[in-house]
Design a protein around this motif. Structure first.
Motif, PDB file in Angstrom:
ATOM      1  N   SER A 138      15.516  -3.279   9.852  1.00 33.43           N
ATOM      2  CA  SER A 138      14.623  -3.643   8.804  1.00 33.43           C
ATOM      3  C   SER A 138      15.014  -4.430   7.816  1.00 33.43           C
ATOM      4  N   VAL A 139      16.365  -4.130   7.405  1.00 28.20           N
ATOM      5  CA  VAL A 139      16.981  -4.850   6.359  1.00 28.20           C
ATOM      6  C   VAL A 139      17.228  -6.058   6.673  1.00 28.20           C
ATOM      7  N   VAL A 140      17.706  -6.449   7.956  1.00 24.38           N
ATOM      8  CA  VAL A 140      18.017  -7.745   8.718  1.00 24.38           C
ATOM      9  C   VAL A 140      16.675  -8.507   8.742  1.00 24.38           C
ATOM     10  N   VAL A 141      15.693  -8.018   9.121  1.00 23.79           N
ATOM     11  CA  VAL A 141      14.498  -8.875   9.186  1.00 23.79           C
ATOM     12  C   VAL A 141      13.790  -8.984   7.766  1.00 23.79           C
ATOM     13  N   PHE A 142      13.867  -8.090   6.807  1.00 20.70           N
ATOM     14  CA  PHE A 142      13.216  -8.417   5.768  1.00 20.70           C
ATOM     15  C   PHE A 142      14.244  -9.405   4.737  1.00 20.70           C
ATOM     16  N   GLY A 143      15.452  -9.060   4.874  1.00 19.12           N
ATOM     17  CA  GLY A 143      16.350  -9.816   4.208  1.00 19.12           C
ATOM     18  C   GLY A 143      16.472 -11.339   4.960  1.00 19.12           C
ATOM     19  N   GLY A 144      16.539 -11.333   6.195  1.00 16.67           N
ATOM     20  CA  GLY A 144      16.164 -12.625   6.779  1.00 16.67           C
ATOM     21  C   GLY A 144      15.138 -13.325   6.421  1.00 16.67           C
ATOM     22  N   ALA A 145      14.156 -12.571   6.238  1.00 21.28           N
ATOM     23  CA  ALA A 145      12.690 -13.623   5.947  1.00 21.28           C
ATOM     24  C   ALA A 145      12.896 -13.961   4.450  1.00 21.28           C
ATOM     25  N   VAL A 146      13.185 -13.182   3.609  1.00 27.72           N
ATOM     26  CA  VAL A 146      13.262 -13.540   2.089  1.00 27.72           C
ATOM     27  C   VAL A 146      14.370 -14.761   2.211  1.00 27.72           C
ATOM     28  N   HIS A 147      15.344 -14.746   2.709  1.00 27.84           N
ATOM     29  CA  HIS A 147      16.438 -15.616   2.605  1.00 27.84           C
ATOM     30  C   HIS A 147      15.920 -16.990   3.159  1.00 27.84           C
ATOM     31  N   ALA A 148      15.178 -16.963   4.296  1.00 25.07           N
ATOM     32  CA  ALA A 148      14.502 -18.235   4.807  1.00 25.07           C
ATOM     33  C   ALA A 148      13.474 -18.759   3.963  1.00 25.07           C
ATOM     34  N   MET A 149      12.729 -17.945   3.444  1.00 25.20           N
ATOM     35  CA  MET A 149      11.608 -18.466   2.490  1.00 25.20           C
ATOM     36  C   MET A 149      12.009 -18.971   1.194  1.00 25.20           C
ATOM     37  N   LEU A 150      13.101 -18.655   0.720  1.00 25.19           N
ATOM     38  CA  LEU A 150      13.612 -19.185  -0.673  1.00 25.19           C
ATOM     39  C   LEU A 150      14.534 -20.474  -0.294  1.00 25.19           C
ATOM     40  N   ILE A 151      14.759 -20.946   0.944  1.00 28.59           N
ATOM     41  CA  ILE A 151      15.278 -21.912   1.182  1.00 28.59           C
ATOM     42  C   ILE A 151      14.713 -23.241   1.266  1.00 28.59           C
ATOM     43  N   GLU A 152      15.080 -24.078   0.777  1.00 29.41           N
ATOM     44  CA  GLU A 152      14.453 -25.607   1.003  1.00 29.41           C
ATOM     45  C   GLU A 152      15.181 -26.561   2.006  1.00 29.41           C
TER      46      GLU A 152
END
Lengths: 190, 162
Positions: A138-152
């Protein structure tokens, strides 16, 4: 399924930014995009919800995809480190000015821990294994998703958001459903 | 009893002294500086190459970086200060020497240098600027573009004597 993975991959592959990046940076970026795609596949395989796959084959595929996920993240971080060593050193030391780095680093360590746990799974009780692996995932998916969303970056924002949301939903449902089933099977137990 | 009283008195005296020192300490920099020095930003020095040449423009230009250099305290404009800048652009990555260049501030402490269009790199569209000429303390900035479509960016330095 093909659409949710194919559309973001297609957009990323046709991003105008690629023209101004060298091959190592492009590979590193793509390894990240592929890792994000695998985050949607993983919970579906773990739960056996992909059509046409028997539970046992689905679990075996989950292990293969898990290994691919670890490799993708290693390629992602190494490639970015070659592209700009100080930026990645800052990120790994949690000193980066970019808000997305800490989410990516957290997801990376959780992924390595989840994979390591899978390697020693036989030594754990099924209950401990499931709880620990699911929490880390869950940490992998949530962290990965937030990581991706904040990236330009090369990913197109809407297809990226849809992919991240689906991965998060699939993970949450795959984590909760077995627990609900177990409760229904043993109603008196608290 | 008397011992406790003494300790309390010592504590009060000490506290009073500390408060006085604190107020005096606060007063000093307030008198010395109206304008605080710009702090170096996190990651500002990443891919820094010392001694970039003063150039007319970096590569083909098109993206304008401008700003001011002033002195901490009185805010007086600083003329002839060398500001170095670099970024990931359409013509090269941050670590390419050709992506680096420098310019000098004019009589009003204003600098302006063109570089090729900045492209988001490592997740953010940003530039790097440095003051590193020893006379004042070194400052590295890492300003963000508000949009990747922007064609200009401002960054301002307030320097304090080294």
């Amino acid at each position: 399924m093909l659409l949710t993975l194919g559309v973001p991959l297609g957009f990323a592959a046709s991003s105008e930014y690629l023209a101004w990046r060298d091959p190592i940076y492009i590979s590193a970026g793509f390894a990240g995009v592929i890792a994000l795609c695998l985050l949607l596949v993983q919970p579906l395989l773990a739960a056996g919800w992909l059509p046409g796959l028997h539970v046992l084959r689905s679990r075996r595929a989950h292990r293969v995809v898990g290994t691919a996920l670890v490799v993708s993240v290693i390629v992602h971080v190494t490639g970015l480190w070659i592209t700009s060593p100080p930026d990645i050193e800052d990120a790994l030391l949690l000193l980066s000015p970019t808000p997305f780095s800490v989410w990516g680093v957290a997801a990376m360590w959780a992924l390595f821990a989840a994979a390591l746990l899978a390697a020693v799974r036989r030594r754990l009780s099924p209950r401990t294994w499931r709880l620990a692996h699911t929490s880390l995932a869950s940490v992998v998916v949530f962290g990965g998703a937030v990581h991706a969303m904040l990236i330009e970056g090369t990913m197109e924002p809407i297809s990226k958001a849809v992919l991240c949301a689906l991965a998060a939903i699939a993970t949450a449902v795959a984590a909760v459903v077995p627990w609900l089933r177990a409760r229904r099977r043993a109603p008196g137990r608290r | 009893m008397s011992e406790i009283g003494f300790e309390r008195r010592a504590l009060l005296l000490g506290g009073g002294a500390l408060a006085t020192a604190g107020v005096a300490g606060l007063d000093l920099p307030a008198r010395a500086s109206g304008l605080a020095a710009t702090p170096t930003m996190r990651g500002g020095a990443n891919n820094y190459i010392p001694g970039a040449q003063i150039v007319e423009r970096i590569g083909g230009g098109g993206f304008v970086i401008s700003g001011t250099v002033r002195r901490a305290g009185d805010g007086a404009p600083l003329a002839g200060q060398r500001i170095q800048m670099w970024a990931h652009t359409k013509e090269g990555s941050e670590s390419d020497p050709r992506s680096h260049g420098a310019t000098l501030t004019d009589a009003n402490g204003v600098f302006r240098l063109e570089m090729p269009q900045i492209i988001p790199a490592l997740g953010q569209a940003h530039a790097h600027l440095a003051y590193d000429s020893m006379e004042f303390e070194t400052v590295f900035l890492r300003p963000l573009l508000s949009s990747a479509r922007d064609t200009s960016l401002e960054a301002h330095f307030v320097l304090q004597r080294a």
